[in-house]
Design a protein around this motif. Structure first.
Motif, mmCIF file in Angstrom:
data_model
loop_
_atom_site.group_PDB
_atom_site.id
_atom_site.type_symbol
_atom_site.label_atom_id
_atom_site.label_comp_id
_atom_site.label_asym_id
_atom_site.label_seq_id
_atom_site.Cartn_x
_atom_site.Cartn_y
_atom_site.Cartn_z
ATOM 1 N N GLU A 210 71.430 81.758 96.557
ATOM 2 C CA GLU A 210 72.126 81.098 95.449
ATOM 3 C C GLU A 210 71.382 81.254 94.140
ATOM 4 O O GLU A 210 71.991 81.463 93.082
ATOM 5 C CB GLU A 210 72.314 79.609 95.786
ATOM 6 C CG GLU A 210 73.053 78.799 94.734
ATOM 7 C CD GLU A 210 72.181 78.359 93.563
ATOM 8 O OE1 GLU A 210 72.733 78.135 92.460
ATOM 9 O OE2 GLU A 210 70.953 78.228 93.749
ATOM 10 N N GLU A 211 70.063 81.144 94.180
ATOM 11 C CA GLU A 211 69.282 81.253 92.951
ATOM 12 C C GLU A 211 69.484 82.615 92.298
ATOM 13 O O GLU A 211 69.657 82.712 91.066
ATOM 14 C CB GLU A 211 67.800 81.027 93.239
ATOM 15 C CG GLU A 211 66.938 81.048 91.988
ATOM 16 C CD GLU A 211 65.483 80.711 92.260
ATOM 17 O OE1 GLU A 211 64.690 80.677 91.310
ATOM 18 O OE2 GLU A 211 65.140 80.470 93.439
ATOM 19 N N GLY A 212 69.473 83.670 93.093
ATOM 20 C CA GLY A 212 69.698 84.997 92.545
ATOM 21 C C GLY A 212 71.090 85.151 91.966
ATOM 22 O O GLY A 212 71.278 85.773 90.906
ATOM 23 N N LEU A 213 72.087 84.576 92.636
ATOM 24 C CA LEU A 213 73.455 84.633 92.142
ATOM 25 C C LEU A 213 73.600 83.831 90.851
ATOM 26 O O LEU A 213 74.245 84.285 89.891
ATOM 27 C CB LEU A 213 74.420 84.091 93.201
ATOM 28 C CG LEU A 213 74.514 84.878 94.510
ATOM 29 C CD1 LEU A 213 75.407 84.150 95.498
ATOM 30 C CD2 LEU A 213 75.026 86.291 94.264
ATOM 31 N N ARG A 214 72.997 82.671 90.822
ATOM 32 C CA ARG A 214 73.093 81.813 89.631
ATOM 33 C C ARG A 214 72.501 82.483 88.404
ATOM 34 O O ARG A 214 72.994 82.337 87.291
ATOM 35 C CB ARG A 214 72.410 80.475 89.926
ATOM 36 C CG ARG A 214 72.305 79.529 88.754
ATOM 37 C CD ARG A 214 72.035 78.100 89.210
ATOM 38 N NE ARG A 214 71.141 78.015 90.347
ATOM 39 C CZ ARG A 214 69.823 77.883 90.258
ATOM 40 N NH1 ARG A 214 69.229 77.861 89.077
ATOM 41 N NH2 ARG A 214 69.087 77.780 91.361
ATOM 42 N N ALA A 217 71.101 87.813 88.923
ATOM 43 C CA ALA A 217 70.121 88.841 89.283
ATOM 44 C C ALA A 217 70.489 89.523 90.591
ATOM 45 O O ALA A 217 69.947 90.577 90.922
ATOM 46 C CB ALA A 217 68.729 88.217 89.397
ATOM 47 N N VAL A 218 71.386 88.889 91.344
ATOM 48 C CA VAL A 218 71.854 89.425 92.621
ATOM 49 C C VAL A 218 73.370 89.510 92.572
ATOM 50 O O VAL A 218 74.030 88.581 92.098
ATOM 51 C CB VAL A 218 71.417 88.523 93.797
ATOM 52 C CG1 VAL A 218 72.049 88.981 95.099
ATOM 53 C CG2 VAL A 218 69.905 88.491 93.918
ATOM 54 N N ALA A 239 79.709 83.519 100.001
ATOM 55 C CA ALA A 239 80.849 84.230 99.413
ATOM 56 C C ALA A 239 81.480 83.420 98.288
ATOM 57 O O ALA A 239 81.864 83.966 97.244
ATOM 58 C CB ALA A 239 81.879 84.545 100.496
ATOM 59 N N VAL A 240 81.591 82.112 98.488
ATOM 60 C CA VAL A 240 82.140 81.243 97.436
ATOM 61 C C VAL A 240 81.250 81.277 96.201
ATOM 62 O O VAL A 240 81.735 81.392 95.064
ATOM 63 C CB VAL A 240 82.286 79.801 97.968
ATOM 64 C CG1 VAL A 240 82.560 78.817 96.826
ATOM 65 C CG2 VAL A 240 83.407 79.725 98.996
ATOM 66 N N PHE A 241 79.942 81.211 96.397
ATOM 67 C CA PHE A 241 79.016 81.262 95.261
ATOM 68 C C PHE A 241 79.068 82.630 94.559
ATOM 69 O O PHE A 241 78.935 82.709 93.337
ATOM 70 C CB PHE A 241 77.592 80.969 95.730
ATOM 71 C CG PHE A 241 77.334 79.532 96.061
ATOM 72 C CD1 PHE A 241 78.101 78.511 95.518
ATOM 73 C CD2 PHE A 241 76.310 79.172 96.934
ATOM 74 C CE1 PHE A 241 77.866 77.180 95.827
ATOM 75 C CE2 PHE A 241 76.056 77.846 97.237
ATOM 76 C CZ PHE A 241 76.839 76.842 96.687
ATOM 77 N N GLU A 242 79.257 83.696 95.318
ATOM 78 C CA GLU A 242 79.358 85.027 94.718
ATOM 79 C C GLU A 242 80.618 85.138 93.853
ATOM 80 O O GLU A 242 80.580 85.671 92.743
ATOM 81 C CB GLU A 242 79.351 86.100 95.804
ATOM 82 C CG GLU A 242 79.837 87.478 95.375
ATOM 83 C CD GLU A 242 79.031 88.121 94.258
ATOM 84 O OE1 GLU A 242 79.571 89.016 93.582
ATOM 85 O OE2 GLU A 242 77.857 87.723 94.036
#
Length: 288
Positions: A210-214, A217-218, A239-242
């Motif tokens: 999640e941190e990378g998505l937020r 960076a990912v 998937a929801v966070f992405e």
């Protein structure tokens, strides 16, 4: 989850808030990414106090008591106990001048009865339109996490509120909600069951991703998500966070069909909240 079309429930925030609690966090940086308006409750710091229940659950008071661990131990030693309580509200909150962030929740009482884990939540106050929906999601999420750790089935949930209120800006939306057909745009699909056992290793991994998505960076495609070293339940959360990352940082495009890989309820809620996700032919085909 409330799946009514008119309600536009925010699955992303609900999952993010529940995981914020279970990770023992109180940082503003994380939660404001999912709810920017929460910044108005901060009193001169970069962390929330009353609203952030995670530190109250896992590092309570000067002794930094892990109330979650003590409740687990208490229930294992005496399944009939009436003492398995997690305290949230702290009386000293009233002594802080101009404090905009006093905990609304007094405590959570876990009761193991007939091989099921019941939860009673005691609230001093609750917002009847917005807050109550998020709170019930988060607390039943914690109830299921506790039940899985104890090897029990999920039982009854009881939500008790001393003062239930409706803020003036929500009067119009609340009236429209009450006046709408009770099943308009709703779905009968339900939340999936969590896997058995202690979920903390999975949650730790999800929060790392999640941190990378937020931070954008990912970036994860369907194949990367479906091959993560996580149970399907937690891959769906990623998937929801992405999908939210795509809407937050870019154009909400579902160019790889990730939307179609979601659980039916999740897909329904995401499209209802973020209509642009279904704006391209591939996404529309996946939703239909």
């Amino acid at each position: 989850m409330i799946s009514l079309e008119i309600r536009r429930s925010n699955l992303v925030f609900n999952l993010a808030e529940a995981l914020w609690y279970f990770s023992g966090r109180g940082d503003l940086e994380y939660i404001s990414y999912y709810a920017p308006g929460i910044r108005r409750f901060v009193l001169g710091s970069d962390a929330l106090t009353g609203t952030a229940y995670g530190p109250r659950i896992f590092t309570f008071g000067p002794s930094r008591l892990d109330q979650w661990a003590s409740v687990v131990e208490t229930l294992r030693e005496d399944p009939d106990t009436k003492r398995a309580v997690v305290q949230i509200y702290r009386p000293e909150e009233l002594t802080v001048p101009g404090n905009p962030d006093v905990a609304c929740t007094i405590g959570l009482q876990f009761l193991a009865r007939n091989d099921r884990l019941n939860l009673v939540t005691y609230m001093r106050a609750n917002d009847a339109y917005r807050g109550i929906a998020s709170d019930i999601f988060s607390f039943t999420f914690l109830q299921e996490l506790m039940a899985r750790e104890l090897g029990l089935e999920v039982g009854r949930y009881t939500h008790m509120v001393g003062s239930l209120h409706l803020y003036e800006p929500d009067v119009g939306p609340a009236r429209r909600l009450v006046a709408s057909p009770h099943d308009q745009g709703a779905t009968r699909d339900r939340m999936p069951d969590m896997p058995s056992g202690d979920q903390r290793p999975y949650v730790k991994r999800v929060m790392q991703i999640e941190e990378g998505l937020r931070e954008d960076a990912v970036r994860l495609g369907v194949s990367e998500i479906m091959t993560l070293d996580l149970p399907e339940y937690w891959r769906q959360v990623v998937a929801v966070f992405e999908l939210y990352r795509r809407c937050k940082h870019h154009t909400c495009a579902d160019d790889d069909g990730l939307l179609g890989e979601l659980y039916p309820l999740y897909r329904h809620l995401m499209v209802n909240r973020f209509p642009k996700l279904s704006s391209d032919p591939q996404a529309k085909a996946a939703v239909s």
